[in-house]
Design an enzyme around this catalytic site. Structure first.
Site, mmCIF file in Angstrom:
data_model
loop_
_atom_site.group_PDB
_atom_site.id
_atom_site.type_symbol
_atom_site.label_atom_id
_atom_site.label_comp_id
_atom_site.label_asym_id
_atom_site.label_seq_id
_atom_site.Cartn_x
_atom_site.Cartn_y
_atom_site.Cartn_z
ATOM 1 N N GLY A 79 0.818 -1.208 0.000
ATOM 2 C CA GLY A 79 0.000 0.000 0.000
ATOM 3 C C GLY A 79 0.850 1.256 0.000
ATOM 4 C CB SER A 80 0.072 4.669 1.165
ATOM 5 O OG SER A 80 -1.086 4.804 0.373
#
Length: 629
Positions: free
Chosen positions: A367-368
């Site tokens: 993810g981020s």
């Protein structure tokens, strides 16, 4: 000799035959020579004397035994019978000091397995004591079946198993019949068992894991060697009583940890008193393994995570030392030593939480938390600088119509320019999709390879390789854009991601992870993972993620500490329609002002959609407790 004991008997004198039958002669020689595993027997005659019809042969004998080389001088006397010389044989022909009523014993000198220690010398795996619970059949009294039922219930084993053990051929009325091992500290179970007639509890040596569940996935466990494995390992000195590492560091360091048993061959008299040692091979104890792990920190981390499905990796970013690695849910290493029942094994194996699954060795969509890496690559290659901006205003974006219905979406709009610092603060997917496209497929792939993607980490654990696509290729422009903000086909290992984040702490130098304590010997995987300027810009952005009032991790602020971090929520969807697979909540961070005691923490919790605080914010609460250790 070659095992031709019957032919040997034909070579001894009639007088000798009066003292020993052929059957006993064959049995005695066979038992001794094969019992000591005698091979390469060589006899060299030193001289021969003849007097009064008797030939006296002085000779030297050398042989290889299970306890090493045996060499001795001996004398053989031969007499003439029917024009042939026969040996006046007695047991002393086998060994000079051996008398006819004496026996040869071969005994094992038990070696000690090495300990596994934490950085402060605290034992994580050691040689200790266990309690062996058993039955003395003659003391079960008249209510035999009732007592067996009570024992079975208390030990969580079947009555059939107990009855089967009692029918073994070696069992007599006063025999101790072992049933199960239990922990020495399990006083409650012992107290219940000792109320039952016929139960006896003995103390035995065994492998002990003082931290049980807290260290299970890291330390692993040992088990008795199987007959199949023994066939393969016998040449290495294993025997039917050996234990062998089966998981974790017990498996990885088996060759160093295992001791080699010694062997002693000696003569005993008819009362079993030791008369003479013939050969001895000293034992070799296993070596201790000292880890970089801090058991006190591990305890704290485990207790934060024990009710969740997730992981933590904590590293000293300056030295690369792994201070804690936790995977939950977990199991207790001691259960494998004490003996798992089929029911317990099935419960562990079928548990939806996968307690046998070691999460910190696996790979996941980051993810981020991957966005700083995309930024670091772009900044290092001068593809963007601190002030570079992209032009878009909506929360949904696509490069052009060639993408069809596919759009990159981001969660919130924010004031100020669309530059790298603001994009990190606000976790802007669109900015990092644009950045990846600007880097380009080939440059991005090569940069990730420089960061040791698709490579095994050089640590004594079976860590999965991080990947950025099938066959380690980014398959399309859309996949490239998605990879830029941590989705696509990207899979990373948490220990590996810790080493990459260490470069933001170390002005671009990517530390090599260390699990074996070497007193702060520092090594790097890549001294130019990112440029110094790029690493410092990313670090600045990560500090703002926590310090800035708009930062996605503003709830991570801790008085007195300056923390750089990045939140991340990774969707595990198998398709657009998938609404069951859930999300992973990540938070990757490091302290910047604790001098040599800085922490770099990678934390992940599964299924964060079920947590009230949502996403990575659920794990931030746990990290705030840990980071003040």
């Amino acid at each position: 000799m070659n095992g031709k004991y019957e032919e040997m008997y034909d070579m001894i004198s009639l007088k000798s035959k009066e003292n020993i039958s052929k059957e006993l002669f064959v049995k005695r020689n066979k038992n001794i020579y094969e019992g000591i595993e005698a091979t390469n027997i060589e006899v060299k005659i030193k001289n021969i004397e003849k007097k009064d019809g008797v030939i006296k042969i002085n000779y030297n004998e050398n042989l290889v035994s299970v306890a090493g080389n045996i060499n001795f001088d001996n004398i053989a006397k031969c007499v003439k019978e029917n024009n042939e010389y026969k040996i006046n044989w007695s047991s002393s022909q086998i060994f000079p000091q051996l008398r006819d009523k004496d026996k040869i014993r071969v005994s094992t000198i038990k070696s000690n397995r090495g300990n596994i220690l934490d950085r402060n010398g605290i034992k994580l795996a050691e040689n200790g004591k266990l309690s062996s619970v058993g039955i003395v059949p003659g003391k079960l009294e008249i209510k035999k079946d009732e007592n067996i039922a009570k024992i079975a219930k208390t030990l969580e084993i079947s009555e059939e198993f107990i009855k089967e053990q009692l029918t073994k051929t070696y069992v007599k009325e006063d025999t101790f019949v072992p049933l199960k091992k239990i922990s020495m500290s399990d006083s409650k179970t012992k107290e219940e068992l000792l109320k039952i007639p016929g139960v006896m509890i003995n103390s035995i040596d065994g492998r002990v894991y003082p931290f049980g569940k807290e260290m299970a996935h890291l330390v692993g466990y040992v088990q008795p060697i199987t007959s199949e494995l023994l066939k393969e390992k016998e040449k290495d000195g294993y025997n039917s009583h050996s234990i062998i590492g089966k998981a974790g560091l017990e498996y990885a360091f088996e060759d160093q940890l295992r001791g080699k048993d010694g062997i002693q061959i000696y003569i005993v008299d008819e009362n079993d008193n030791k008369v003479k040692e013939i050969a001895k091979q000293d034992k070799q104890d296993g070596k201790d393994i000292k880890l970089t792990i801090d058991s006190n920190l591990q305890n704290k981390v485990y207790n934060q995570m024990k009710n969740d499905k997730g992981l933590f990796v904590i590293m000293n970013p300056k030295t690369g030392e792994l201070l804690s690695v936790v995977s939950t849910p977990t199991f207790d290493s001691n259960d494998f030593i004490l003996g798992l029942t089929n029911d317990k094994w099935n419960i562990l194996n079928n548990d939806e939480g996968k307690p046998l699954y070691n999460r910190f060795l696996q790979t996941y969509c980051p993810g981020s938390t991957f966005k700083p890496i995309t930024a670091g690559i772009a900044l290092s290659n001068n593809i963007l600088d601190k002030n570079t901006t992209f032009d878009y205003n909506s929360l949904s974006w696509q490069k052009d119509k060639s993408w069809g219905d596919y759009h990159v979406t981001t969660l919130k709009s924010y004031p100020g320019p669309k530059n790298v610092i603001n994009a990190l603060i606000n976790s802007d997917n669109i900015f990092f999709a644009n950045t990846a496209l600007k880097i380009g497929k080939n440059k991005f792939e090569n940069s990730l390879k420089d960061l040791h993607f698709d490579e095994k980490l050089d640590i004594p654990l079976d860590v999965k390789k991080s990947k950025f696509g099938n066959e380690n290729k980014i398959k399309s422009e859309i996949k490239l854009a998605d990879t830029g903000y941590g989705q696509g086909d990207l899979l990373v290992n948490p220990i590996h991601i810790a080493t990459i984040y260490s470069a933001f702490y170390n002005e671009g130098k990517m530390i090599k992870p260390q699990l074996i304590y070497t007193n702060n010997k520092i090594e790097y995987l890549n001294e130019k993972a990112f440029s110094k300027e790029a690493a410092n810009i990313v670090k600045e952005g990560l500090i703002e993620v926590v310090e800035n009032q708009n930062g996605t991790a503003k709830d991570m602020k801790v008085d007195g500490l300056k923390i750089a971090g990045k939140t991340g929520t990774a969707e595990l969807k198998k398709s657009i329609e998938d609404k069951e697979s859930g999300t992973l909540g990540w938070f990757d961070c490091f302290t910047t002002n604790r001098q040599n005691e800085d922490f770099l923490i990678i934390g992940m919790v599964e299924n964060t959609q079920n947590n009230s605080s949502g996403g990575s914010h659920y794990i931030i609460k746990k990290i705030k407790e840990i980071i003040q250790f």
